[in-house]
Design a protein around this motif. Structure first.
Motif, PDB file in Angstrom:
ATOM      1  N   MET A 199       9.648  23.632  46.727  1.00 22.98           N
ATOM      2  CA  MET A 199      10.282  22.852  45.701  1.00 22.98           C
ATOM      3  C   MET A 199      10.956  23.739  44.665  1.00 22.98           C
ATOM      4  SD  MET A 199      10.914  19.886  44.773  1.00 22.98           S
ATOM      5  CE  MET A 199      11.766  19.378  43.358  1.00 22.98           C
ATOM      6  N   GLU A 200      10.301  24.846  44.328  1.00 23.68           N
ATOM      7  CA  GLU A 200      10.864  25.748  43.328  1.00 23.68           C
ATOM      8  C   GLU A 200      12.211  26.283  43.777  1.00 23.68           C
ATOM      9  OE1 GLU A 200       7.704  26.190  44.531  1.00 23.68           O
ATOM     10  OE2 GLU A 200       6.661  25.273  42.838  1.00 23.68           O
ATOM     11  N   ASP A 201      12.342  26.566  45.081  1.00 20.93           N
ATOM     12  CA  ASP A 201      13.617  27.077  45.608  1.00 20.93           C
ATOM     13  C   ASP A 201      14.720  26.036  45.467  1.00 20.93           C
ATOM     14  OD1 ASP A 201      12.445  29.494  46.320  1.00 20.93           O
ATOM     15  OD2 ASP A 201      12.001  28.825  48.351  1.00 20.93           O
ATOM     16  N   VAL A 202      14.394  24.785  45.747  1.00 23.87           N
ATOM     17  CA  VAL A 202      15.384  23.712  45.637  1.00 23.87           C
ATOM     18  C   VAL A 202      15.812  23.555  44.180  1.00 23.87           C
ATOM     19  CG1 VAL A 202      15.809  21.250  45.944  1.00 23.87           C
ATOM     20  CG2 VAL A 202      14.510  22.510  47.673  1.00 23.87           C
ATOM     21  N   LEU A 203      14.863  23.574  43.269  1.00 20.50           N
ATOM     22  CA  LEU A 203      15.195  23.446  41.848  1.00 20.50           C
ATOM     23  C   LEU A 203      16.032  24.626  41.362  1.00 20.50           C
ATOM     24  CD1 LEU A 203      11.910  21.971  40.331  1.00 20.50           C
ATOM     25  CD2 LEU A 203      14.103  20.822  40.666  1.00 20.50           C
ATOM     26  N   GLU A 204      15.764  25.810  41.875  1.00 23.81           N
ATOM     27  CA  GLU A 204      16.561  26.980  41.506  1.00 23.81           C
ATOM     28  C   GLU A 204      18.009  26.813  41.961  1.00 23.81           C
ATOM     29  OE1 GLU A 204      17.483  30.563  39.750  1.00 23.81           O
ATOM     30  OE2 GLU A 204      15.673  29.354  39.543  1.00 23.81           O
ATOM     31  N   ILE A 205      18.201  26.302  43.167  1.00 25.67           N
ATOM     32  CA  ILE A 205      19.556  26.052  43.675  1.00 25.67           C
ATOM     33  C   ILE A 205      20.253  24.997  42.812  1.00 25.67           C
ATOM     34  CG2 ILE A 205      20.878  25.104  45.612  1.00 25.67           C
ATOM     35  CD1 ILE A 205      18.718  26.433  47.441  1.00 25.67           C
ATOM     36  N   VAL A 206      19.535  23.925  42.476  1.00 25.43           N
ATOM     37  CA  VAL A 206      20.108  22.879  41.631  1.00 25.43           C
ATOM     38  C   VAL A 206      20.506  23.468  40.273  1.00 25.43           C
ATOM     39  CG1 VAL A 206      19.571  20.742  40.375  1.00 25.43           C
ATOM     40  CG2 VAL A 206      18.936  20.975  42.779  1.00 25.43           C
ATOM     41  N   HIS A 207      19.644  24.317  39.721  1.00 21.85           N
ATOM     42  CA  HIS A 207      19.931  24.950  38.431  1.00 21.85           C
ATOM     43  C   HIS A 207      21.188  25.817  38.505  1.00 21.85           C
ATOM     44  CE1 HIS A 207      19.261  26.899  34.579  1.00 21.85           C
ATOM     45  NE2 HIS A 207      19.357  28.063  35.187  1.00 21.85           N
ATOM     46  N   LEU A 208      21.332  26.581  39.593  1.00 19.03           N
ATOM     47  CA  LEU A 208      22.488  27.470  39.747  1.00 19.03           C
ATOM     48  C   LEU A 208      23.771  26.711  40.072  1.00 19.03           C
ATOM     49  CD1 LEU A 208      20.861  30.386  41.774  1.00 19.03           C
ATOM     50  CD2 LEU A 208      21.625  30.450  39.393  1.00 19.03           C
ATOM     51  N   GLU A 209      23.693  25.737  40.951  1.00 17.63           N
ATOM     52  CA  GLU A 209      24.882  25.022  41.433  1.00 17.63           C
ATOM     53  C   GLU A 209      25.316  23.870  40.526  1.00 17.63           C
ATOM     54  OE1 GLU A 209      26.809  25.912  43.980  1.00 17.63           O
ATOM     55  OE2 GLU A 209      25.519  27.625  44.436  1.00 17.63           O
ATOM     56  N   LYS A 210      24.357  23.300  39.773  1.00 15.02           N
ATOM     57  CA  LYS A 210      24.621  22.172  38.877  1.00 15.02           C
ATOM     58  C   LYS A 210      25.369  21.020  39.574  1.00 15.02           C
ATOM     59  CE  LYS A 210      24.697  25.176  34.810  1.00 15.02           C
ATOM     60  NZ  LYS A 210      23.583  25.891  35.258  1.00 15.02           N
ATOM     61  N   PRO A 211      24.793  20.492  40.659  1.00 16.03           N
ATOM     62  CA  PRO A 211      25.460  19.394  41.374  1.00 16.03           C
ATOM     63  C   PRO A 211      25.383  18.092  40.581  1.00 16.03           C
ATOM     64  CG  PRO A 211      23.266  19.687  42.239  1.00 16.03           C
ATOM     65  CD  PRO A 211      23.485  20.794  41.225  1.00 16.03           C
ATOM     66  N   TRP A 212      26.245  17.149  40.949  1.00 14.34           N
ATOM     67  CA  TRP A 212      26.193  15.811  40.351  1.00 14.34           C
ATOM     68  C   TRP A 212      24.884  15.139  40.741  1.00 14.34           C
ATOM     69  CZ3 TRP A 212      31.655  13.956  42.151  1.00 14.34           C
ATOM     70  CH2 TRP A 212      32.622  14.613  41.404  1.00 14.34           C
ATOM     71  N   GLY A 213      24.358  15.509  41.883  1.00 10.95           N
ATOM     72  CA  GLY A 213      23.110  14.948  42.387  1.00 10.95           C
ATOM     73  C   GLY A 213      22.827  15.518  43.755  1.00 10.95           C
ATOM     74  N   VAL A 214      21.740  15.104  44.319  1.00 15.12           N
ATOM     75  CA  VAL A 214      21.351  15.577  45.644  1.00 15.12           C
ATOM     76  C   VAL A 214      21.069  14.383  46.558  1.00 15.12           C
ATOM     77  CG1 VAL A 214      20.429  17.784  44.837  1.00 15.12           C
ATOM     78  CG2 VAL A 214      18.931  15.822  44.996  1.00 15.12           C
ATOM     79  N   ILE A 215      21.219  14.612  47.854  1.00 14.08           N
ATOM     80  CA  ILE A 215      20.945  13.583  48.857  1.00 14.08           C
ATOM     81  C   ILE A 215      19.694  13.992  49.609  1.00 14.08           C
ATOM     82  CG2 ILE A 215      21.800  12.446  50.940  1.00 14.08           C
ATOM     83  CD1 ILE A 215      24.654  13.071  49.901  1.00 14.08           C
ATOM     84  N   VAL A 216      18.712  13.126  49.630  1.00 16.98           N
ATOM     85  CA  VAL A 216      17.468  13.373  50.368  1.00 16.98           C
ATOM     86  C   VAL A 216      17.191  12.162  51.242  1.00 16.98           C
ATOM     87  CG1 VAL A 216      16.391  15.008  48.778  1.00 16.98           C
ATOM     88  CG2 VAL A 216      16.182  12.601  48.339  1.00 16.98           C
ATOM     89  N   GLN A 217      17.613  12.213  52.499  1.00 15.34           N
ATOM     90  CA  GLN A 217      17.571  11.026  53.335  1.00 15.34           C
ATOM     91  C   GLN A 217      16.735  11.151  54.603  1.00 15.34           C
ATOM     92  OE1 GLN A 217      19.359   9.390  50.568  1.00 15.34           O
ATOM     93  NE2 GLN A 217      19.409   8.025  52.280  1.00 15.34           N
ATOM     94  N   TYR A 218      16.715  12.291  55.237  1.00 10.34           N
ATOM     95  CA  TYR A 218      16.191  12.365  56.598  1.00 10.34           C
ATOM     96  C   TYR A 218      14.889  13.143  56.679  1.00 10.34           C
ATOM     97  CZ  TYR A 218      20.974  10.981  57.408  1.00 10.34           C
ATOM     98  OH  TYR A 218      22.153  10.322  57.367  1.00 10.34           O
ATOM     99  N   GLY A 219      14.014  12.725  57.594  1.00  7.73           N
ATOM    100  CA  GLY A 219      12.849  13.529  57.906  1.00  7.73           C
ATOM    101  C   GLY A 219      11.505  12.928  57.560  1.00  7.73           C
ATOM    102  N   GLY A 220      11.409  11.647  57.338  1.00  3.59           N
ATOM    103  CA  GLY A 220      10.103  11.021  57.104  1.00  3.59           C
ATOM    104  C   GLY A 220       9.540  11.327  55.721  1.00  3.59           C
TER     105      GLY A 220
END
Length: 79
Positions: free
Chosen positions: A1-22
């Motif tokens: 989770m920390e890695d994902v948050l770091e990417i979000v912090h660096l990239e500053k996306p409008w949002g993220v898509i989390v759809q697949y994988g149960g």
């Protein structure tokens, strides 16, 4: 989770898509939403309803939608 948050912090996306994988997107969506990351598409709550058989059944009943009879899942013995 920390890695994902770091990417979000660096990239500053409008949002993220989390759809697949149960359970993986459900767990990620909950954690990301709790961290203030905008979720694009299906919310963590909606993913949970779709993944949880009992909650999904209650939703169908509330919407007055018919569904074929279902039986409780049988657990397979481990090999």
């Amino acid at each position: 989770m920390e890695d994902v948050l770091e990417i979000v912090h660096l990239e500053k996306p409008w949002g993220v898509i989390v759809q697949y994988g149960g359970q993986t997107p459900l767990n990620l969506a909950r954690s990301l939403a709790a961290a203030g990351v905008p979720i694009i598409g299906t919310s963590a709550e909606s993913i949970d309803v779709a993944e949880d058989c009992e909650r999904f059944q209650k939703l169908l009943e509330k919407l007055k939608l018919r569904q074929p009879p279902t039986a409780p899942r049988a657990r397979r013995p481990r090999r």
